[in-house]
Design a protein around this motif. Sequence first.
Motif, PDB file in Angstrom:
ATOM      1  N   ASP A 154      56.346  24.272  25.586  1.00 58.81           N
ATOM      2  CA  ASP A 154      55.679  22.980  25.349  1.00 58.81           C
ATOM      3  C   ASP A 154      55.077  22.399  26.631  1.00 58.81           C
ATOM      4  O   ASP A 154      54.574  21.280  26.625  1.00 58.81           O
ATOM      5  N   SER A 155      55.162  23.139  27.711  1.00 60.10           N
ATOM      6  CA  SER A 155      54.717  22.604  29.001  1.00 60.10           C
ATOM      7  C   SER A 155      53.230  22.836  29.261  1.00 60.10           C
ATOM      8  O   SER A 155      52.615  23.724  28.656  1.00 60.10           O
ATOM      9  N   PHE A 156      52.713  22.043  30.201  1.00 59.48           N
ATOM     10  CA  PHE A 156      51.379  22.329  30.751  1.00 59.48           C
ATOM     11  C   PHE A 156      51.470  23.712  31.410  1.00 59.48           C
ATOM     12  O   PHE A 156      52.425  23.996  32.124  1.00 59.48           O
ATOM     13  N   PRO A 157      50.499  24.588  31.205  1.00 59.62           N
ATOM     14  CA  PRO A 157      50.621  25.966  31.707  1.00 59.62           C
ATOM     15  C   PRO A 157      50.725  26.035  33.236  1.00 59.62           C
ATOM     16  O   PRO A 157      50.145  25.205  33.932  1.00 59.62           O
ATOM     17  N   PRO A 158      51.440  27.029  33.738  1.00 61.65           N
ATOM     18  CA  PRO A 158      51.550  27.204  35.188  1.00 61.65           C
ATOM     19  C   PRO A 158      50.186  27.514  35.823  1.00 61.65           C
ATOM     20  O   PRO A 158      49.291  28.040  35.155  1.00 61.65           O
ATOM     21  N   ILE A 159      50.073  27.187  37.105  1.00 59.71           N
ATOM     22  CA  ILE A 159      48.868  27.547  37.860  1.00 59.71           C
ATOM     23  C   ILE A 159      49.304  28.448  39.014  1.00 59.71           C
ATOM     24  O   ILE A 159      50.220  28.101  39.775  1.00 59.71           O
ATOM     25  N   VAL A 160      48.657  29.598  39.126  1.00 60.74           N
ATOM     26  CA  VAL A 160      48.941  30.533  40.221  1.00 60.74           C
ATOM     27  C   VAL A 160      47.766  30.460  41.198  1.00 60.74           C
ATOM     28  O   VAL A 160      46.602  30.661  40.805  1.00 60.74           O
ATOM     29  N   PHE A 161      48.059  30.151  42.439  1.00 62.98           N
ATOM     30  CA  PHE A 161      47.034  30.109  43.489  1.00 62.98           C
ATOM     31  C   PHE A 161      47.214  31.350  44.357  1.00 62.98           C
ATOM     32  O   PHE A 161      48.276  31.527  44.960  1.00 62.98           O
ATOM     33  N   ASN A 162      46.191  32.179  44.425  1.00 64.07           N
ATOM     34  CA  ASN A 162      46.239  33.374  45.271  1.00 64.07           C
ATOM     35  C   ASN A 162      45.327  33.129  46.483  1.00 64.07           C
ATOM     36  O   ASN A 162      44.109  33.046  46.336  1.00 64.07           O
ATOM     37  N   ILE A 163      45.948  32.999  47.656  1.00 64.81           N
ATOM     38  CA  ILE A 163      45.172  32.641  48.856  1.00 64.81           C
ATOM     39  C   ILE A 163      45.141  33.851  49.783  1.00 64.81           C
ATOM     40  O   ILE A 163      46.188  34.310  50.253  1.00 64.81           O
ATOM     41  N   THR A 164      43.942  34.369  50.033  1.00 61.56           N
ATOM     42  CA  THR A 164      43.838  35.627  50.773  1.00 61.56           C
ATOM     43  C   THR A 164      42.601  35.629  51.668  1.00 61.56           C
ATOM     44  O   THR A 164      41.678  34.832  51.468  1.00 61.56           O
ATOM     45  N   ASP A 165      42.598  36.535  52.642  1.00 64.95           N
ATOM     46  CA  ASP A 165      41.393  36.664  53.470  1.00 64.95           C
ATOM     47  C   ASP A 165      40.843  38.083  53.422  1.00 64.95           C
ATOM     48  O   ASP A 165      39.923  38.422  54.147  1.00 64.95           O
ATOM     49  N   GLY A 166      41.462  38.927  52.575  1.00 60.04           N
ATOM     50  CA  GLY A 166      41.002  40.317  52.611  1.00 60.04           C
ATOM     51  C   GLY A 166      41.118  41.008  51.265  1.00 60.04           C
ATOM     52  O   GLY A 166      41.363  40.370  50.245  1.00 60.04           O
ATOM     53  N   GLN A 167      40.931  42.304  51.282  1.00 63.78           N
ATOM     54  CA  GLN A 167      40.964  43.084  50.050  1.00 63.78           C
ATOM     55  C   GLN A 167      42.350  43.689  49.859  1.00 63.78           C
ATOM     56  O   GLN A 167      43.052  43.973  50.829  1.00 63.78           O
ATOM     57  N   ALA A 168      42.702  43.922  48.584  1.00 62.38           N
ATOM     58  CA  ALA A 168      43.992  44.542  48.279  1.00 62.38           C
ATOM     59  C   ALA A 168      44.046  45.932  48.896  1.00 62.38           C
ATOM     60  O   ALA A 168      43.061  46.673  48.846  1.00 62.38           O
ATOM     61  N   THR A 169      45.182  46.281  49.490  1.00 60.18           N
ATOM     62  CA  THR A 169      45.338  47.617  50.068  1.00 60.18           C
ATOM     63  C   THR A 169      46.228  48.494  49.196  1.00 60.18           C
ATOM     64  O   THR A 169      46.592  49.595  49.578  1.00 60.18           O
ATOM     65  N   ASP A 170      46.610  47.966  48.022  1.00 56.95           N
ATOM     66  CA  ASP A 170      47.508  48.760  47.169  1.00 56.95           C
ATOM     67  C   ASP A 170      46.913  48.985  45.779  1.00 56.95           C
ATOM     68  O   ASP A 170      47.644  49.067  44.802  1.00 56.95           O
ATOM     69  N   GLY A 171      45.600  49.030  45.672  1.00 57.80           N
ATOM     70  CA  GLY A 171      44.984  49.375  44.391  1.00 57.80           C
ATOM     71  C   GLY A 171      44.084  48.291  43.841  1.00 57.80           C
ATOM     72  O   GLY A 171      43.636  47.407  44.568  1.00 57.80           O
ATOM     73  N   ASP A 172      43.844  48.378  42.518  1.00 56.92           N
ATOM     74  CA  ASP A 172      42.936  47.439  41.847  1.00 56.92           C
ATOM     75  C   ASP A 172      43.755  46.263  41.292  1.00 56.92           C
ATOM     76  O   ASP A 172      44.596  46.461  40.401  1.00 56.92           O
ATOM     77  N   PRO A 173      43.509  45.065  41.784  1.00 54.75           N
ATOM     78  CA  PRO A 173      44.331  43.928  41.328  1.00 54.75           C
ATOM     79  C   PRO A 173      43.887  43.345  39.986  1.00 54.75           C
ATOM     80  O   PRO A 173      44.568  42.486  39.437  1.00 54.75           O
ATOM     81  N   GLU A 174      42.756  43.810  39.433  1.00 55.99           N
ATOM     82  CA  GLU A 174      42.208  43.149  38.241  1.00 55.99           C
ATOM     83  C   GLU A 174      43.133  43.227  37.022  1.00 55.99           C
ATOM     84  O   GLU A 174      43.322  42.206  36.342  1.00 55.99           O
ATOM     85  N   PRO A 175      43.743  44.408  36.728  1.00 58.33           N
ATOM     86  CA  PRO A 175      44.632  44.446  35.542  1.00 58.33           C
ATOM     87  C   PRO A 175      45.796  43.458  35.654  1.00 58.33           C
ATOM     88  O   PRO A 175      46.132  42.779  34.681  1.00 58.33           O
TER      89      PRO A 175
END
Lengths: 281, 367
Positions: A154-175
């Motif tokens: 019943d809650s307001f949905p969570p918000i995830v903030f991803n703060i970065t300055d570069g590209q993922a080094t462990d694969g494709d983050p999209e999935p």
Amino acid sequence: MAYEAEISRRNPTCFLFLIDQSGSMGEAVGDGSGRRKADALAEALNRLLMDLCIRCTKDSREGVRYYYDIGVIGYGMKNEQIGPALGGNLAGKELVSVCDLAESPLRVEQRPVDGRMLRFPIWVDPVADNGTPMCAALRRAHDLMQQWVAKHQDSFPPIVFNITDGQATDGDPEPAALAIRQLATRDGHVLLFNLHISETPATEEQRRNWLYPGADKEATLPDDYARLLFRMSSVLPPHIVALAQAEGMPVSTDSRGFVFNAPMTEIVRFLNIGTQPKNLR
Amino acid sequence: MNTSQLRWLDLLRLWPWQQSVLFGEYFPMGRRNARPQVKKSAQPANQIERRPGPRPEPRSLPQIRWHLEIYRLPKLGYTLQECEDAWAYANKDFIDVCRDYETYPPRTYHLRFGAELAIAISDGATESFASALWAEILTFHAVNDALDKRDRDNRLQANLWSYMFDTETPLSNKLLDEFRQWVAAKAKLWKRQANQWRVAESGGNVPWFIEAKAERGSHATLLVLLLQYDEPSHTCHYRVMAIGDNCLFHWRDGRLFKMVPDLLAEQFTVSPQLIGTDTDYNRRYLTVEGIQRSSGQFSPGDQLWLATDSLSAWITKESQTERQANQLKKILVSEERQNLSQVFDQLRSDSRMKNDDITLVRLRWVD
């Protein structure tokens, strides 16, 4: 799916901050101050956490009211690739209530403000080391949010903030990002906002187009990585659009919670707007 | 009933001035023009002792009877002690403020020709520090000072509130400055009391978040109504001043006759005009445009409602069409309706009304 739910003790909401602690965060922010990006981010995050605690403080009898669960996950740390970034009594905890957060900072510093010494709590110290395991961080965020929404439908949905300055080094983050955005409470899907800090030279027009772009601005993004972060980001809910517009920020109803190549000041501004509650009760 | 009980009841039946002489020292808040006493670590709910209402005025003087009913409901899921709304009522003899009851028992009062009464409601901002205390201080002093028109030599004279209620004259910046000074004086009371609680609750070791939040001050809305009976026309003249989105609703023949401030449903937002405890805040945000004033005539059979924002927003929304207005009349304005608490709880529970604190002061002329 209206993003209308009231935020109350009975129905708190959740903010999860994923912070890039990779080696590149050790570079200067580019505003001429000589500060490292990691230092500036830690400073901004500590101020934001302080503000969230103060916002929930009611009076001296009640203290801090339980409106939020808050988590800070670092990725790129030396010994462990991802993990909770809060220290002190909260070390090792991935999500804590705002009440516990207020009671247990890592330390409280005294800082001069307008000729007086005021207390500033510190929860997160700057770290800049190793790679950028963003995929692992997003997968962990998904697991945490999955557990949280199961208990708070019943809650307001969570918000995830991803703060970065570069590209993922462990694969494709999209999935992993898509999986997070598919989670939902009865009030709406979990929101994922991606904030990319950089001071790479760009024209004024480019800079403007890369702040909270809508579908019409996707083509102006400079490369595939920027477009990937765009696709990973949620569309801003109406109350954040209204708040941002009131602040004079360049947003429209289809703007995404995404900034690319943004200075730290813009990151701070968006964190403040993005954590503003709509219906605090 | 034994003899000692009879004696106590006799004392309660004394005239107001006799009560003042007997009880004044112990119940200073029961008297008009009294100043609130600050007590260490006491919450406002316990500061003010309940006093019996005034006796009816002698029948030989022209007077009207009117009915007062007050509701003060916390948000669903919260306790009454957590309610951040406040109200205060005063006539020339008597002052009363919100305390630890949800429904102020309906009671009938008499208003003599020429006499005035004042009622105020306030909604403390949820995100502010100790906003219930600020709302209580504002309402108490507004009704007290609005009627306090005698100088030290007991001569009648116009005061700040006389000018604030003078709807014939535009509000000047000079008057606004005087009002800001009035607010600043009351803010000192808030700071003193909030600080005493702060120290008392934490044993001198004030947590960082309490200190930081108190620095940001408190904020609340305010609506004040002044009512005066005019015997020759057999009407009451009322004047109202509103800062923020609390509203006065004037009902006549079961229909909404007038609303002050006259807001549209979409104008009830999360950021209404507020009165702050911080001088700089008031200098910046408390403007002439943010103070709404109006006046009107209150006739036999009419009702006046003073309502905080969520109820005001709901009434505004529900009275947009003829059919809705009839429905509203059936639900709320009907005189047979005795207790509205259940109605409001149901509306909030069904999400038809925002889950917010509700204060409603209902005045009805009983001719």
